[in-house]
Design an enzyme around this catalytic site. Structure first.
Site, PDB file in Angstrom:
ATOM      1  N   ARG A  15       7.971  69.611  59.398  1.00 28.41           N
ATOM      2  CA  ARG A  15       7.030  69.637  58.276  1.00 28.41           C
ATOM      3  C   ARG A  15       5.618  70.093  58.668  1.00 28.41           C
ATOM      4  NH1 ARG A  15       6.820  64.401  55.236  1.00 28.41           N
ATOM      5  NH2 ARG A  15       7.650  63.357  57.073  1.00 28.41           N
ATOM      6  N   ASN A 226       3.118  63.785  60.508  1.00 31.96           N
ATOM      7  CA  ASN A 226       4.282  64.600  60.165  1.00 31.96           C
ATOM      8  C   ASN A 226       3.897  65.903  59.493  1.00 31.96           C
ATOM      9  OD1 ASN A 226       6.440  62.665  60.925  1.00 31.96           O
ATOM     10  ND2 ASN A 226       5.417  61.424  59.367  1.00 31.96           N
ATOM     11  N   ARG A 443     -44.930 101.918  82.648  1.00 30.72           N
ATOM     12  CA  ARG A 443     -44.499 102.624  81.435  1.00 30.72           C
ATOM     13  C   ARG A 443     -45.329 103.894  81.344  1.00 30.72           C
ATOM     14  NH1 ARG A 443     -47.612  98.165  78.272  1.00 30.72           N
ATOM     15  NH2 ARG A 443     -49.618  99.200  77.999  1.00 30.72           N
TER      16      ARG A 443
HETATM   17  C1  UD1 Z   1      11.479  55.756  62.926  1.00 28.86           C
HETATM   18  C2  UD1 Z   1      12.132  54.391  62.838  1.00 28.86           C
HETATM   19  C3  UD1 Z   1      11.677  53.697  61.556  1.00 28.86           C
HETATM   20  C4  UD1 Z   1      10.166  53.578  61.544  1.00 28.86           C
HETATM   21  C5  UD1 Z   1       9.532  54.949  61.712  1.00 28.86           C
HETATM   22  C6  UD1 Z   1       8.061  54.803  61.906  1.00 28.86           C
HETATM   23  C7  UD1 Z   1      14.326  54.683  63.888  1.00 28.86           C
HETATM   24  C8  UD1 Z   1      15.751  54.880  63.676  1.00 28.86           C
HETATM   25  N1  UD1 Z   1      13.572  54.564  62.807  1.00 28.86           N
HETATM   26  O1  UD1 Z   1      11.963  56.513  61.834  1.00 28.86           O
HETATM   27  O2  UD1 Z   1      12.254  52.410  61.474  1.00 28.86           O
HETATM   28  O3  UD1 Z   1       9.742  52.993  60.341  1.00 28.86           O
HETATM   29  O4  UD1 Z   1      10.053  55.604  62.908  1.00 28.86           O
HETATM   30  O5  UD1 Z   1       7.455  56.063  61.920  1.00 28.86           O
HETATM   31  O6  UD1 Z   1      13.860  54.617  65.025  1.00 28.86           O
HETATM   32  N2  UD1 Z   1      12.510  61.306  68.377  1.00 28.86           N
HETATM   33  C9  UD1 Z   1      13.066  61.758  69.547  1.00 28.86           C
HETATM   34  N3  UD1 Z   1      14.372  62.079  69.561  1.00 28.86           N
HETATM   35  C10 UD1 Z   1      15.167  61.983  68.470  1.00 28.86           C
HETATM   36  C11 UD1 Z   1      14.586  61.522  67.269  1.00 28.86           C
HETATM   37  C12 UD1 Z   1      13.255  61.186  67.263  1.00 28.86           C
HETATM   38  O7  UD1 Z   1      12.381  61.853  70.564  1.00 28.86           O
HETATM   39  O8  UD1 Z   1      16.338  62.298  68.581  1.00 28.86           O
HETATM   40  C13 UD1 Z   1      11.085  60.934  68.371  1.00 28.86           C
HETATM   41  C14 UD1 Z   1      10.281  61.751  67.403  1.00 28.86           C
HETATM   42  O9  UD1 Z   1       9.738  62.876  68.046  1.00 28.86           O
HETATM   43  C15 UD1 Z   1       9.194  60.775  66.986  1.00 28.86           C
HETATM   44  C16 UD1 Z   1       9.878  59.423  67.091  1.00 28.86           C
HETATM   45  O10 UD1 Z   1      10.987  59.612  67.940  1.00 28.86           O
HETATM   46  O11 UD1 Z   1       8.111  60.782  67.880  1.00 28.86           O
HETATM   47  C17 UD1 Z   1      10.295  58.868  65.746  1.00 28.86           C
HETATM   48  O12 UD1 Z   1      11.233  59.767  65.179  1.00 28.86           O
HETATM   49  P1  UD1 Z   1      11.295  60.019  63.623  1.00 28.86           P
HETATM   50  O13 UD1 Z   1      12.338  61.013  63.371  1.00 28.86           O
HETATM   51  O14 UD1 Z   1       9.939  60.259  63.100  1.00 28.86           O
HETATM   52  O15 UD1 Z   1      11.823  58.606  63.133  1.00 28.86           O
HETATM   53  P2  UD1 Z   1      11.790  58.083  61.654  1.00 28.86           P
HETATM   54  O16 UD1 Z   1      12.977  58.571  60.954  1.00 28.86           O
HETATM   55  O17 UD1 Z   1      10.471  58.350  61.071  1.00 28.86           O
HETATM   56 MG    MG Z   2       8.728  59.610  61.641  1.00 30.12          MG
END
Ligand code: UD1
Ligand code: MG
Length: 460
Positions: A15, A226, A443
């Site tokens: 995003r 985000n 000059r």
């Molecule tokens: C996550 C939490 C949610 C919380 C929210 C807060 C989980 C399952 N959920 O959700 O409960 O309210 O954060 O913002 O943890 N990332 C990785 N590898 C991955 C996926 C994510 O490194 O495979 C990192 C992302 O870069 C980010 C962080 O983990 O820095 C959180 O990932 P994101 O996808 O934003 O999690 P949410 O779905 O927002």
């Molecule tokens: Mg997130």
């Protein structure tokens, strides 16, 4: 007891609509991830492990430093899967703190609080009460609203659970040995088909491990980025925080909403800063100094009572810029690396100074260039005069003794010395040393031609 820190930074940040990995976007002149790393470095941990994925090479190169370790996650199968990648590097006991690379303003005290609450035994979660918690994982508590039972992701939540306003911030501290056991048991049996780190909360409860949830004291430190709009919002919150702290310390800011610090700004009391100034790198401003509107100042030390008039550009780069006490600079002055102005020096409009020292009371008030020069006390350097410091291959110095007057529109061809008290006639090109105390003019002599007539238009 061992303390390991895991920072999740593998996500793509779709995003943001940018080719740059999300965690490398800048807030206050520093990447999001660097903010988190700088904060955790102050905690004194045993290991700092960053999980990279999207743009891993670029991210690692941007923040690489001694004591930092990186583990790559490929493919990205969720936050639980991310932390699983760090397991081989974690200690067998102690505490593991888990943070997000895209939540830049988490404070060291809050992280410390999470670690202390965990103590290698309890699962400690950072939560926040939000007016609108949609999108977030919700903290589910028992009927009495006391004990935490688990976290349910928004997409998996029931309508009733979606009414819960206590959201999980994505940050926790877990007992490392138990964390490893729980991570090994994660499944991706959920709406998103991901391995959720948050599923370990229910596992902890089932194992009889106490879960402690602490609500963040201020919302800003748990806000994630985000979108570019969220980034701009966080930038303003951060800048407002810096502005408030400076005002509390006695700095008069004309408008805290029009003020930007991208680095470190150290001000004594009674400093005044007008609107739309940008400070980068390390800037120090002494007591009673004033900075007018629209100035850009990077890596500079400004002594007490100096006045920087509007639209001044000052970039010290690696050498720095130094402004002496009571000096007057600008408007529209340009000070480059190694500009070193003594007390009461005046630098006026459209004057450029680079790698030069100006002793007390020296003045260059209009349209001039001083490069690689040493200028003595009370020198008056005329409008339009320049040092020709570069011969096309090498730079040379110009030394101007005290009390010298350099007339308007002179060229001082370096290397050259102008002796104490000398006067250089206007329009001179000086290529040999000028003796002390004398007038030197170089000059063409003025001539008047009598009987000369202007050309006339030809008659047709
Ligand atoms: C996550 C939490 C949610 C919380 C929210 C807060 C989980 C399952 N959920 O959700 O409960 O309210 O954060 O913002 O943890 N990332 C990785 N590898 C991955 C996926 C994510 O490194 O495979 C990192 C992302 O870069 C980010 C962080 O983990 O820095 C959180 O990932 P994101 O996808 O934003 O999690 P949410 O779905 O927002
Ligand atoms: Mg997130």
């Amino acid at each position: 007891m061992a303390l390991d820190i895991v920072i999740m930074a593998a996500g793509k940040g779709t995003r943001m609509r940018s080719a740059r990995p999300k965690v490398l976007h800048q807030l206050a002149g520093k990447s999001l991830l660097q903010h988190v790393l700088d904060t955790v470095c102050a905690l004194g941990s045993d290991r700092i492990i960053t999980i990279t994925g999207h743009g891993a090479g670029e991210v690692e190169a941007a923040v690489r430093a001694p004591g930092l370790e990186f583990v790559r996650q490929e493919p990205l199968l969720g936050t639980g899967h991310a932390v699983q990648q760090a397991v081989p590097l974690l200690h067998d006991e102690g505490t593991t703190l888990i943070l997000n690379g895209d939540v830049p303003l988490i404070e060291a005290a809050t992280a410390r609080h999470l670690i202390d609450d965990c103590g290698g035994q309890r699962l400690s979660l950072l939560t926040v009460a939000l007016g609108d918690a949609s999108g977030y994982g919700r903290v589910v508590r028992d009927a009495a609203g006391n004990e935490v039972l688990g976290i349910v992701e928004h997409k998996d939540a029931t309508e009733a659970q979606r009414q819960i306003r206590e959201a999980y911030t994505g940050m926790m501290a877990a007992p490392t040995a138990a964390l490893k056991r729980w991570l090994a048991r994660l499944t991706n049996d959920n709406v998103q088909g991901e391995y959720y780190l948050t599923d370990i909360v229910a596992m902890a409860v089932a194992d009889g491990v106490h879960v402690v949830a602490t609500q963040a004291a201020n919302e800003t430190e748990v806000l994630g980025v985000n979108t570019l709009s969220q980034l701009a919002d966080l930038e303003r919150r951060y800048q407002l925080g810096r502005a408030e702290a400076l005002m509390d310390a006695g700095v008069r800011l004309a408008d805290p909403a029009r003020f930007d610090v991208r680095g470190e700004l150290v001000c004594a009391s009674d400093v005044e800063i007008d609107v739309n100034c940008v400070f980068e790198g390390r800037v120090e401003i002494g007591e009673g100094a004033r900075v007018g509107p629209h100035c850009y100042i990077r890596n500079a030390v400004i002594a007490p009572r100096a006045v920087i008039h509007p639209f001044t550009h000052m970039d010290g780069e690696a050498l720095g810029v130094r402004i002496g006490a009571g000096a007057l600079v600008g408007p529209f002055a340009r000070l480059r690396p190694g500009a070193d102005l003594g007390e009461e020096v005046h630098i006026g409009n459209f004057v450029e100074v680079k790698n030069s020292t100006l002793a007390r009371g020296a003045k260059a008030n209009h349209l001039a260039y001083l490069g690689d020069a040493d200028v003595g006390e009370r020198v008056n350097y005329g409008a339009g005069s320049i040092t020709a410091n570069y011969d096309g291959a090498n730079k040379h110095r110009t030394v101007i003794g005290p009390e010298v007057h350099v007339g308007s529109n002179c060229v001082l061809v370096a290397p050259i010395k102008v002796g104490e008290g000398a006067t250089i006639g206007a329009g001179s090109t000086i290529s040999k040393d000028a003796p002390a105390g004398q007038l030197t003019v170089a000059r063409a002599k003025q001539v008047a031609i009598s009987g000369w007539t202007r050309p006339q238009k030809k008659k047709k």
